[in-house]
Enzyme design. Structure first.
Site, short mmCIF file in Angstrom:
data_model
loop_
_atom_site.label_atom_id
_atom_site.label_comp_id
_atom_site.label_asym_id
_atom_site.label_seq_id
_atom_site.Cartn_x
_atom_site.Cartn_y
_atom_site.Cartn_z
N GLY A 66 6.24 1.49 -7.24
CA GLY A 66 5.01 2.09 -6.77
C GLY A 66 5.19 3.57 -6.53
N ASP A 116 5.49 1.87 -11.85
CA ASP A 116 4.14 1.74 -11.32
C ASP A 116 3.29 1.05 -12.37
OD1 ASP A 116 1.80 2.11 -9.66
OD2 ASP A 116 2.84 3.83 -8.78
N ASP A 122 4.44 -4.57 -13.17
CA ASP A 122 3.79 -5.16 -12.01
C ASP A 122 4.88 -5.73 -11.10
OD1 ASP A 122 2.40 -6.63 -10.15
OD2 ASP A 122 1.12 -7.65 -11.59
N MET A 123 4.96 -5.23 -9.88
CA MET A 123 6.02 -5.66 -8.97
C MET A 123 5.90 -7.12 -8.57
SD MET A 123 4.80 -3.70 -5.50
CE MET A 123 3.14 -3.90 -4.85
N LYS A 165 8.33 2.50 -0.84
CA LYS A 165 7.80 3.42 0.17
C LYS A 165 6.32 3.18 0.39
CE LYS A 165 6.54 8.18 1.01
NZ LYS A 165 5.11 7.77 1.00
N HIS A 172 3.17 -2.38 3.59
CA HIS A 172 2.11 -2.38 4.62
C HIS A 172 0.73 -2.66 4.01
CE1 HIS A 172 0.66 2.12 4.51
NE2 HIS A 172 0.80 1.63 3.30
#
Length: 351
Positions: free
Chosen positions: A198, A221, A241-242, A255, A259
């Protein structure tokens, strides 16, 4: 007949002041956005201390009422965004930047102006109007936009640009603190390769490569992000795609990513990140807010506010205990929280 007691003690006066302050709290947010939109910090930065009449001539407005603009600037001075000094020769009042408004000058390494424009965007206020609904499990962003934040961003070029500018601004701003923390705790000792998942424009990855020349750094990303970024020859770029896979490396950097998600999705991401690590010695490096950290208590209000904001977006800011529980559920053997000179902390999870 009893005479009404009209005396108000200090505690009641303080209570009134507190309620009045919160009642008009929105005013400071809107005034902050307005001063960035008008470019007032840029004008003063470029021209030095300026009088009210000089400042008016640089505003991007067809006409401006001097009297009303005086009231406008008076409030910004009250917010400590600007100071007033008196010219010793002309005796005119001149406005100058403060440490806070210096952070609102566009184009500087330490500029939060793009982040201000993201967090104070009208759509952000629209989502906040649904804040009560989050208490019974609803998703305010969906209610406000009929789509997820990620789909909205991808499908709206204007919002996408605002978001990317804000992320780049924030990454650039906090990069020195991140690099300092990594150096101080020797986090990248023995690390020959790292993937910034990302990583957007690669600002953080570039900073890591510059500070740690022995580390080969890749930016991963989504495809539409990788296609538009200006490539840096020091970095490798990977579209992916993670939630599916992450390229192999000695360390994985996430990073301000976790969240955005609730626990189940975070565990999926962490498990995939762990699969990309070597069998021994690998680590996942998180850069995230730790809500109850004792580091830099001046940021406590901002951390709690971000916690509310992420909840509206179906995400979550976490406490030390919540990070510990999350990493344990993802089967990491241990972790270390490293305070840095920023709103976030570094969290190193060992596989």
């Amino acid at each position: 007949m009893d005479t009404p007691n009209t005396f108000q003690n200090d505690d009641e006066i303080k209570a009134q002041a507190q309620v009045w302050k919160h009642m008009f709290g929105f005013a400071e947010t809107i005034m902050l956005r307005s001063t960035v939109s008008l470019g007032i910090p840029d004008i003063i930065h470029n021209n030095g201390p300026v009088t009210l009449s000089q400042l008016v001539t640089h505003l991007p407005l067809k006409s401006t009422s001097i009297d009303r603009f005086h009231h406008f600037m008076r409030y910004l001075v009250h917010m400590q965004l600007f100071t007033i000094s008196t010219d010793q020769i002309t005796k005119e009042d001149k406005y100058e930047l403060t440490p806070a408004s210096k952070l609102l000058v566009h184009g500087h390494q330490k500029s939060l102006a793009p982040y201000v424009m993201l967090q104070t965007h009208p759509e952000e206020f629209s989502v906040w109007s649904h804040v009560i609904n989050v208490l019974d499990g609803k998703k305010p962003y969906w209610e406000s936009n009929d789509t997820s934040m990620y789909e909205k961003t991808e499908g709206d070029p204007e919002i996408n640009e605002i978001l990317n500018d804000a992320m780049t601004s924030h990454s650039t701003f906090m990069l020195p603190a991140l690099v300092s923390g990594l150096m101080k705790e020797n986090v990248l000792d023995g690390v020959a390769s790292i993937v910034d998942v990302g990583g957007n424009s690669g600002v953080v990855a570039k900073g890591i490569v510059d500070a740690f020349p022995h580390v080969k750094c890749s930016v991963m990303d989504l495809n539409h992000v990788i296609e538009r970024v200006i490539k840096n020859p020091k970095l490798d770029y990977v579209a992916g795609d993670m939630f599916t896979s992450i390229p192999n490396a000695d360390a994985i950097l996430l990073k301000s990513t976790l969240h955005n998600y609730e626990d189940d999705d975070c565990i999926k991401i962490l498990n995939i990140a762990k699969e990309a690590l070597p069998s021994t010695g690998g680590k996942v490096i998180l850069v995230e807010i730790v809500v109850d950290t004792e580091n830099l208590p001046l940021f406590t209000s901002a951390r709690l506010s971000m916690g509310m904001d992420m909840m509206l977006m179906s995400g979550k800011e976490r406490t030390k205990k919540e990070w510990e529980d999350l990493l344990r559920k993802a089967n990491f053997t241990s972790h270390q929280v490293i305070p840095i000179m920023a709103i976030e902390s570094i969290i190193v999870a060992y596989s």
